[in-house]
Design an enzyme around this catalytic site. Sequence first.
Site, PDB file in Angstrom:
ATOM      1  CG  LEU A  60      -2.067  -1.053   1.182  1.00  0.00           C
ATOM      2  CD1 LEU A  60      -2.950  -0.936   2.417  1.00  0.00           C
ATOM      3  CD2 LEU A  60      -2.916  -0.949  -0.088  1.00  0.00           C
ATOM      4  CG  ASN A 275      12.236  -9.903  -7.441  1.00  0.00           C
ATOM      5  OD1 ASN A 275      12.527 -11.013  -7.859  1.00  0.00           O
ATOM      6  ND2 ASN A 275      12.800  -9.355  -6.379  1.00  0.00           N
ATOM      7  CG  ASP A 302       4.140  -9.079  -5.083  1.00  0.00           C
ATOM      8  OD1 ASP A 302       4.224  -8.191  -4.218  1.00  0.00           O
ATOM      9  OD2 ASP A 302       5.136  -9.495  -5.714  1.00  0.00           O
ATOM     10  CG  HIS A 306       6.451   0.541  -8.905  1.00  0.00           C
ATOM     11  ND1 HIS A 306       7.204   0.896  -7.815  1.00  0.00           N
ATOM     12  CD2 HIS A 306       6.520  -0.807  -8.987  1.00  0.00           C
ATOM     13  CE1 HIS A 306       7.726  -0.194  -7.263  1.00  0.00           C
ATOM     14  NE2 HIS A 306       7.310  -1.247  -7.946  1.00  0.00           N
TER      15      HIS A 306
HETATM   16  O1  DOR Z   1       7.946  -7.079  -7.993  1.00  0.00           O
HETATM   17  C1  DOR Z   1       7.979  -6.865  -6.787  1.00  0.00           C
HETATM   18  N1  DOR Z   1       7.652  -5.654  -6.296  1.00  0.00           N
HETATM   19  N2  DOR Z   1       8.367  -7.839  -5.971  1.00  0.00           N
HETATM   20  C2  DOR Z   1       8.577  -7.626  -4.656  1.00  0.00           C
HETATM   21  O2  DOR Z   1       8.930  -8.559  -3.971  1.00  0.00           O
HETATM   22  C3  DOR Z   1       8.428  -6.285  -4.083  1.00  0.00           C
HETATM   23  C4  DOR Z   1       7.500  -5.468  -4.884  1.00  0.00           C
HETATM   24  C5  DOR Z   1       7.539  -4.005  -4.561  1.00  0.00           C
HETATM   25  O3  DOR Z   1       7.572  -3.635  -3.383  1.00  0.00           O
HETATM   26  O4  DOR Z   1       7.503  -3.188  -5.490  1.00  0.00           O
HETATM   27 ZN    ZN Z   2       8.133 -10.354  -2.732  1.00  0.00          ZN
END
Ligand code: DOR
Ligand code: ZN
Length: 421
Positions: A60, A275, A302, A306
């Site tokens: 968040l 990731n 997940d 961004h």
């Molecule tokens: O792709 C990812 N983004 N993998 C993660 O483990 C963390 C996450 C992030 O916080 O942006």
């Molecule tokens: Zn992760």
Amino acid sequence: MKLLIKNGVLVTKKGERKADLLIDGGKIIKIADKITEKCEVINAEGKHVFPGIIDMHVHLREPGFEGKEDIESGSKAAVKGGVTQVCCMPNTNPVCDNAVVVSYIKNRAAQVNLCKVNPIGSITRGQQGESLSEIGKMKAAGIVAISDDGKSVENSLIMRLAMEYANDFNLKCLCHCEDSALVDGGVVNEGYNSTLCGLKGSPRAAEDIMIARDIALSESLNIPVHICHVSTYSGVEIIKSAKARGVKVTAETCPHYFALTDDIITGYDTSTKVNPPVREERDKNAIIAGLKDGTIDCIVTDHAPHSVKDKQVEYNLAAFGISGIETSFSLSYTYLVKAGHMSLAELAEKTSAAPARILNLDGGAIEEGAVADIFIADLNEKYVIDKTKFLSKGKNTPFDGFEVYGLVECTIVDGEVKYKA
Ligand code: DOR
Ligand code: ZN
């Protein structure tokens, strides 16, 4: 305040049942073929009624990264996606490694008052991997688990201590599995497409080694452990054999791992950068098989929103992450249920009942006496994912333009309507 949902098909643990459902005092108080009651009525004719999604892996971003997302925008996005409860990862700024940040998140979520928000505390202070966070104080302030998600706890001794401490407080470690030395700056899956694109690959082994390590710790201590966002066929095998010998391991995956392969990276669209990375056909098929046979317990997003500036850069420099909370239900329904891999009841198990069980949360069932956290969806509604319509601040999705089925029409939390399409 009473609320009556009429004529819907209820997705219960026993299967589907066309019935009316009466809510009072935040609980489902009655399920019957026909209920008449003088109160607010929602007509769900032709629609399905699901237990609210419990997304136990979201970011968040508040406090600290409100340009990417905040608790309000993330909660709005959640209820639009049929999500009634989230667990939010601690990689904020400051890191959620103490009771003050935990209380801050809970207070903000209470003010926003849309979905339920359960903070996850970090395993190590500042997620630096060196010393343990204030696990007991954070538990008292309301965390539901601990995780250093975003990275692994590289030091195995610290990880073992974390598991022991967490277990004393009846908390689980949620393990982000990545051997960073082996990842070595890789940005996509290591394989044919990484070579084709000239992008540095990250091998499956980087994920598998840490899955195996965390399972080895769990097994030797006889302490439960949860593996985050499984993406490799080989990781599925490691978890499967651990489960077969009785290790208390649970695991999650995300829609991008069962709906995509790394063929999508060939356009260099940075919204595909995540990731662990999206891998190959063999992995995708193993993830689906793992969901079906119970190796993978639950589906999470997940959700990693961004900002444009984090993603509108060359592939190597872009942030990892997919904004996924608004598309999770449609993608899961389309790629798992409509594709013939599982039933609606099995989907509800993966998205709601299993996370509730794993983290000891209220919810996960449509039955009399249960909390009234539910959503109503039109499964026949076909639509095209349009990232510009996201309520999340993060428009970073590789699914923009995908045609999917299953539109969330209404989301109810504690008996109150929090979203209506
Ligand atoms: O792709 C990812 N983004 N993998 C993660 O483990 C963390 C996450 C992030 O916080 O942006
Ligand atoms: Zn992760």
